[in-house]
Design an enzyme around this catalytic site. Structure first.
Site, PDB file in Angstrom:
ATOM      1  N   PRO A 158     -63.466 -22.714  27.102  1.00 23.85           N
ATOM      2  CA  PRO A 158     -62.984 -22.118  28.354  1.00 23.85           C
ATOM      3  C   PRO A 158     -62.381 -20.732  28.128  1.00 23.85           C
ATOM      4  O   PRO A 158     -62.201 -19.983  29.081  1.00 23.85           O
ATOM      5  CB  PRO A 158     -61.937 -23.118  28.862  1.00 23.85           C
ATOM      6  CG  PRO A 158     -61.665 -24.050  27.742  1.00 23.85           C
ATOM      7  CD  PRO A 158     -62.807 -23.978  26.779  1.00 23.85           C
ATOM      8  N   GLU A 180     -58.579 -29.821  21.487  1.00 24.11           N
ATOM      9  CA  GLU A 180     -58.122 -28.476  21.865  1.00 24.11           C
ATOM     10  C   GLU A 180     -58.994 -27.375  21.269  1.00 24.11           C
ATOM     11  O   GLU A 180     -58.659 -26.203  21.369  1.00 24.11           O
ATOM     12  CB  GLU A 180     -56.655 -28.275  21.438  1.00 24.11           C
ATOM     13  CG  GLU A 180     -55.678 -29.289  22.037  1.00 24.11           C
ATOM     14  CD  GLU A 180     -55.672 -29.268  23.560  1.00 24.11           C
ATOM     15  OE1 GLU A 180     -55.577 -28.176  24.148  1.00 24.11           O
ATOM     16  OE2 GLU A 180     -55.769 -30.370  24.154  1.00 24.11           O
ATOM     17  N   ARG A 211     -85.481 -22.349  31.026  1.00 27.59           N
ATOM     18  CA  ARG A 211     -86.359 -22.026  32.151  1.00 27.59           C
ATOM     19  C   ARG A 211     -86.846 -20.581  32.127  1.00 27.59           C
ATOM     20  O   ARG A 211     -87.766 -20.233  32.858  1.00 27.59           O
ATOM     21  CB  ARG A 211     -85.700 -22.386  33.492  1.00 27.59           C
ATOM     22  CG  ARG A 211     -84.477 -21.593  33.832  1.00 27.59           C
ATOM     23  CD  ARG A 211     -83.800 -22.103  35.092  1.00 27.59           C
ATOM     24  NE  ARG A 211     -84.503 -21.753  36.321  1.00 27.59           N
ATOM     25  CZ  ARG A 211     -84.523 -20.536  36.867  1.00 27.59           C
ATOM     26  NH1 ARG A 211     -83.878 -19.535  36.278  1.00 27.59           N
ATOM     27  NH2 ARG A 211     -85.176 -20.308  37.978  1.00 27.59           N
ATOM     28  N   ASP A 219     -84.620 -15.036  41.643  1.00 28.54           N
ATOM     29  CA  ASP A 219     -83.439 -15.881  41.433  1.00 28.54           C
ATOM     30  C   ASP A 219     -82.197 -15.131  41.883  1.00 28.54           C
ATOM     31  O   ASP A 219     -82.061 -13.954  41.608  1.00 28.54           O
ATOM     32  CB  ASP A 219     -83.196 -16.132  39.931  1.00 28.54           C
ATOM     33  CG  ASP A 219     -84.176 -17.117  39.319  1.00 28.54           C
ATOM     34  OD1 ASP A 219     -84.928 -17.740  40.078  1.00 28.54           O
ATOM     35  OD2 ASP A 219     -84.172 -17.244  38.086  1.00 28.54           O
TER      36      ASP A 219
HETATM   37 CL1  6GU Z   1     -67.619 -23.886  27.578  1.00 31.26          CL
HETATM   38  N1  6GU Z   1     -65.733 -25.737  27.574  1.00 31.26           N
HETATM   39  C1  6GU Z   1     -64.756 -26.440  28.161  1.00 31.26           C
HETATM   40  N2  6GU Z   1     -64.155 -27.424  27.479  1.00 31.26           N
HETATM   41  N3  6GU Z   1     -64.312 -26.204  29.385  1.00 31.26           N
HETATM   42  C2  6GU Z   1     -64.934 -25.233  30.042  1.00 31.26           C
HETATM   43  C3  6GU Z   1     -65.965 -24.470  29.505  1.00 31.26           C
HETATM   44  C4  6GU Z   1     -66.356 -24.757  28.238  1.00 31.26           C
HETATM   45  N4  6GU Z   1     -66.359 -23.564  30.415  1.00 31.26           N
HETATM   46  C5  6GU Z   1     -65.598 -23.763  31.476  1.00 31.26           C
HETATM   47  N5  6GU Z   1     -64.721 -24.764  31.267  1.00 31.26           N
END
Ligand code: 6GU
Length: 269
Positions: A88, A115, A157, A172
């Protein structure tokens, strides 16, 4: 294209056997290899995590299993892969990044749980290889496996011959080119009337110019409603006279910087 995924939940990647990606694999266009990280854990419990230095909640993935797994995978192929680390805290996964990855011969994904992975692993491989930390959006998931499914589908794709119709990804939403910066409008198929609802007349007209114009107008309406940030960000050089008329009708005007913004009245609504 070769794709390796290292995970403690190999079964989470089962969807890669299905549909577009599954068919690309069956046709030999994609060589997908799923690896269980615990095969590179050597203690009795196949431990892959430990408590964080400095304290705090949760667990961190230990560096040794990742190092051994990646060394073995890297040695098994020709050349060097791009390593994609789902997190994230990464850079946003966009259509542009999907296109960039789709021309690489080899991608290795390292979805983590807990984590995340000990930072030294990312540094170690980042010193020698192209390592990308990537996020799929502004929300937190329990692990990187679902993001891997998302990214692999977006990349697969785009591979030559994977989608039936090569023109399909030309308009797209988010594709660079003709409809760039606009969302796609609505689509319809048979029957011509369903539960009392008909089809927009223009689509039955056979007039290709009018149909293209209507589709573009609908794209502007939808983008105005759902993603006004895309219009604010757009290069107005891409907008013709008719586009500007539609934008004006939706409450947009060209600012001193040349970009479009919503007029004060439109923002109130
Ligand atoms: Cl790539 N991993 C995690 N754990 N949460 C996320 C993410 C990735 N992308 C958005 N939220």
């Amino acid at each position: 294209m070769r794709l390796d995924v290292v995970t403690i939940f190999p079964e989470y990647l089962e969807p890669l056997n299905v549909s577009l990606v599954g068919k690309a694999r069956a046709r030999g266009q994609l060589d997908v290899r799923i690896h269980d990280l615990r095969e590179w854990a050597h203690d009795k419990h196949n431990t892959v995590d430990d408590t964080p230095y400095g304290g705090g909640p949760g667990m961190v993935m230990k560096p040794e299993p990742w190092g051994e797994a990646l060394d073995e995978i890297l040695a098994s192929g020709d050349g060097e892969p791009v390593i994609v680390v789902p997190t994230p805290s990464g850079v946003p996964f966009t259509q542009q990044l999907a296109v960039e990855l789709s021309v690489k011969p080899w991608l290795v994904f390292t979805p983590a749980r807990y984590e995340g992975i000990d930072r030294r692993v990312i540094e170690e491989y980042g010193d020698r290889l192209d390592v990308r930390e990537v996020s799929i959006g502004d929300y937190v998931l329990a692990g990187g496996e679902a993001p891997v499914l998302v990214m692999v589908e977006a990349v697969a794709r785009l591979l030559p011959g994977v989608l039936g119709n090569a023109a399909s990804h030309q308009d797209d939403s988010f594709a660079p080119g003709a409809m760039a910066d606009l969302l796609e409008g609505p689509v319809y198929t048979k029957p011509p009337e369903w539960r009392g609802r008909g089809i927009p007349e223009v689509l039955l007209s056979g007039h290709h110019g009018k149909i293209a114009r209507w589709r573009r107008d609908e794209a502007f309406r939808r983008t105005d409603r759902n993603r006004p940030d895309l219009i604010e960000r757009a290069d107005p050089a891409a907008f013709d006279k008719h586009d500007r008329a539609i934008l004006a009708a939706l409450g947009w005007s060209e600012g001193d910087d040349g970009r479009f913004g919503r007029t004060a009245e439109a923002v109130e609504e």
